[in-house]
Design an enzyme around this catalytic site. Structure first.
Site, PDB file in Angstrom:
ATOM      1  N   ARG A  14     100.286  62.803 -22.857  1.00  0.00           N
ATOM      2  CA  ARG A  14     100.362  61.379 -22.485  1.00  0.00           C
ATOM      3  C   ARG A  14     101.797  60.861 -22.609  1.00  0.00           C
ATOM      4  O   ARG A  14     102.490  60.676 -21.604  1.00  0.00           O
ATOM      5  CB  ARG A  14      99.393  60.573 -23.375  1.00  0.00           C
ATOM      6  CG  ARG A  14      99.122  59.170 -22.901  1.00  0.00           C
ATOM      7  CD  ARG A  14     100.206  58.170 -23.219  1.00  0.00           C
ATOM      8  NE  ARG A  14     100.503  58.045 -24.644  1.00  0.00           N
ATOM      9  CZ  ARG A  14     101.557  57.369 -25.096  1.00  0.00           C
ATOM     10  NH1 ARG A  14     102.382  56.759 -24.272  1.00  0.00           N
ATOM     11  NH2 ARG A  14     101.802  57.298 -26.401  1.00  0.00           N
ATOM     12  N   ASP A  15     102.275  60.660 -23.810  1.00  0.00           N
ATOM     13  CA  ASP A  15     103.636  60.119 -23.982  1.00  0.00           C
ATOM     14  C   ASP A  15     104.640  61.068 -23.336  1.00  0.00           C
ATOM     15  O   ASP A  15     105.603  60.643 -22.690  1.00  0.00           O
ATOM     16  CB  ASP A  15     103.941  59.971 -25.484  1.00  0.00           C
ATOM     17  CG  ASP A  15     105.082  59.007 -25.779  1.00  0.00           C
ATOM     18  OD1 ASP A  15     106.040  58.972 -24.991  1.00  0.00           O
ATOM     19  OD2 ASP A  15     105.014  58.300 -26.791  1.00  0.00           O
ATOM     20  N   HIS A 206     104.700  57.143 -35.518  1.00  0.00           N
ATOM     21  CA  HIS A 206     104.977  57.633 -34.147  1.00  0.00           C
ATOM     22  C   HIS A 206     106.478  57.446 -33.917  1.00  0.00           C
ATOM     23  O   HIS A 206     106.932  56.328 -33.690  1.00  0.00           O
ATOM     24  CB  HIS A 206     104.133  56.792 -33.173  1.00  0.00           C
ATOM     25  CG  HIS A 206     104.372  57.063 -31.724  1.00  0.00           C
ATOM     26  ND1 HIS A 206     103.424  57.650 -30.905  1.00  0.00           N
ATOM     27  CD2 HIS A 206     105.421  56.791 -30.911  1.00  0.00           C
ATOM     28  CE1 HIS A 206     103.875  57.730 -29.667  1.00  0.00           C
ATOM     29  NE2 HIS A 206     105.095  57.211 -29.636  1.00  0.00           N
ATOM     30  N   HIS A 208     109.957  58.366 -32.020  1.00  0.00           N
ATOM     31  CA  HIS A 208     110.808  58.985 -30.997  1.00  0.00           C
ATOM     32  C   HIS A 208     112.093  59.433 -31.697  1.00  0.00           C
ATOM     33  O   HIS A 208     112.478  58.894 -32.734  1.00  0.00           O
ATOM     34  CB  HIS A 208     111.055  57.998 -29.857  1.00  0.00           C
ATOM     35  CG  HIS A 208     109.834  57.839 -28.993  1.00  0.00           C
ATOM     36  ND1 HIS A 208     109.696  58.466 -27.781  1.00  0.00           N
ATOM     37  CD2 HIS A 208     108.672  57.165 -29.194  1.00  0.00           C
ATOM     38  CE1 HIS A 208     108.501  58.169 -27.269  1.00  0.00           C
ATOM     39  NE2 HIS A 208     107.856  57.378 -28.111  1.00  0.00           N
ATOM     40  N   CYS A 239     109.231  56.243 -22.841  1.00  0.00           N
ATOM     41  CA  CYS A 239     108.418  55.173 -22.268  1.00  0.00           C
ATOM     42  C   CYS A 239     109.179  54.634 -21.065  1.00  0.00           C
ATOM     43  O   CYS A 239     110.374  54.341 -21.171  1.00  0.00           O
ATOM     44  CB  CYS A 239     108.178  54.078 -23.307  1.00  0.00           C
ATOM     45  SG  CYS A 239     107.333  52.650 -22.621  1.00  0.00           S
ATOM     46  N   ASN A 248     109.357  62.031 -28.095  1.00  0.00           N
ATOM     47  CA  ASN A 248     108.819  61.976 -29.451  1.00  0.00           C
ATOM     48  C   ASN A 248     109.374  63.140 -30.250  1.00  0.00           C
ATOM     49  O   ASN A 248     109.809  64.132 -29.688  1.00  0.00           O
ATOM     50  CB  ASN A 248     107.294  62.169 -29.418  1.00  0.00           C
ATOM     51  CG  ASN A 248     106.594  60.926 -29.001  1.00  0.00           C
ATOM     52  OD1 ASN A 248     106.264  60.753 -27.844  1.00  0.00           O
ATOM     53  ND2 ASN A 248     106.364  60.053 -29.946  1.00  0.00           N
TER      54      ASN A 248
END
Ligand code: HMG
Ligand code: MG
Length: 306
Positions: A14-15, A206, A208, A239, A248
């Site tokens: 996803r990310d 979370h 990055h 993002c 990430n």
């Protein structure tokens, strides 16, 4: 205080892939999920049910969710910014959905096109409907350590969103450093605000890795007893509404660090390196993970020597 076991939520599909310029096919995403499962991943954030106009890379969300092989003991989560997203998501049987708010007004507007207060109003029926369907809800608090538009973000701003999320019944909060600017003590201050309102087991990090601080930030969280983190294989990610932010923290790097500290993850580092090498081949870039690059170089050297 330091945990003996850490849960890693793999957010690479996803990310990791939401920000890729080159298209990645649904079949390639499904293959990535399969390889991650082979590496022992038990929590996988598969995709996002967001507007395809905003994030075209996630337009195949339903197709990917329908095609992945479901394995017992593995939990599959998806992002849902509103009821439309939740309804589409529920049809694909996720174990968990993620609403994503922000600690900064400016980022909230850029990312989900509404104020923080409006986002909470939107999330409330999402949480209610998810719970009615027996699905857990995670809440991401973006820009908890800094915002690409606003600049500095204070722990008070983080706590404000955490409190709002708690009030609408969000089960778990993730403190997100969207642009990777946080440093360990600042991360501890932000996470401590979440811990005022949620138990240890329902708070995650979370991070990055834009400024190379993510591993240190995870270590700082371990010192607080936190034992759940989002990570992304090969260090993929970013993002679309936080330009310049890199991926990430790489799952391989975190696993290397944790196993070296005697902390269990249930993950197989070699198989993770394989999964990372696979998706890196698809997108045509070497893995950002330092541990993966070192292990791949060691494999290549061993192959040449034999
Ligand atoms: P909007 O334009 O205000 O929404 O966007 P709207 O309700 O006015 O709808 C506009 C159009 O989108 C309509 O279509 C809707 O049907 C459609 P049209 O009538 O024009 O054809 N639409 C949808 N389609 C599919 N699924 C949906 C959906 N909702 C509306 N769920 C909206 C508001 C929230 C939809 C939009 O801003 C959006 O999709 N944003 C997502 C942005 C995003 O995905 N960002 C990346 C994920 S967050 C992240 O990466 C941070 C995180 O990793 C933590 C961290 O690092 O900080 C989690
Ligand atoms: Mg993120």
């Amino acid at each position: 205080m330091r945990p003996k076991h850490v849960t890693l939520v793999e957010v690479g599909p996803r990310d990791g892939l939401q920000n890729e310029a080159a298209p990645v096919t649904a079949a390639e995403k499904v293959e990535l999920v399969r390889r991650l499962q082979d590496a022992g991943c038990r929590e996988i954030e598969v995709t996002s049910f967001v507007s395809p106009k905003w994030v075209p890379q996630m337009a195949d969300a339903a197709q990917v969710m329908a095609a992945i092989e479901r394995r017992p003991g593995v939990r599959y989560s998806v992002l849902t910014p509103n009821l439309k997203g939740l309804e589409a998501a529920l049809a694909t049987r996720p174990d968990e959905v993620v609403v994503f708010g922000a600690a900064s007004e400016a980022f909230s507007r850029r990312n989900i096109n509404c104020s923080i207060a409006e986002s909470i109003e939107r999330f409330a029926p999402v949480v209610e409907a998810a719970h009615a369907a027996g699905v857990k809800v995670r809440g991401a608090v973006s820009c908890a350590l800094g915002c690409p538009y606003q600049g500095e973000v204070t722990p008070d701003e983080v706590e404000r969103v955490v409190v709002l999320m708690k009030a609408i019944g969000v089960d778990h909060v993730g403190i997100a450093d969207t642009i990777g600017v946080g440093t360990p003590l600042a991360v501890q201050r932000a996470v401590e605000r979440a811990l005022k309102h949620y138990p240890l087991v329902e708070v995650s990090g979370h991070f990055h890795d834009t400024y190379g601080q993510a591993l240190a930030n995870i270590l700082a969280c371990l010192e607080l007893g936190l034992h759940c983190f989002d990570t992304s294989v090969a260090g993929l990610g970013g993002c679309p509404y936080a330009k310049g932010a890199t991926g990430n923290v790489a799952t391989e790097d975190v696993v290397y660090m944790l196993h070296g500290m005697g902390i269990e993850t249930g993950l197989n580092l070699d198989a993770l390196v394989d999964a990372g090498a696979y998706i890196s081949g698809v997108i045509g870039r070497p893995p950002a993970s330092r541990a993966a690059r070192a292990l791949l170089a060691r494999r290549a050297a061993a192959a040449t020597a034999s």
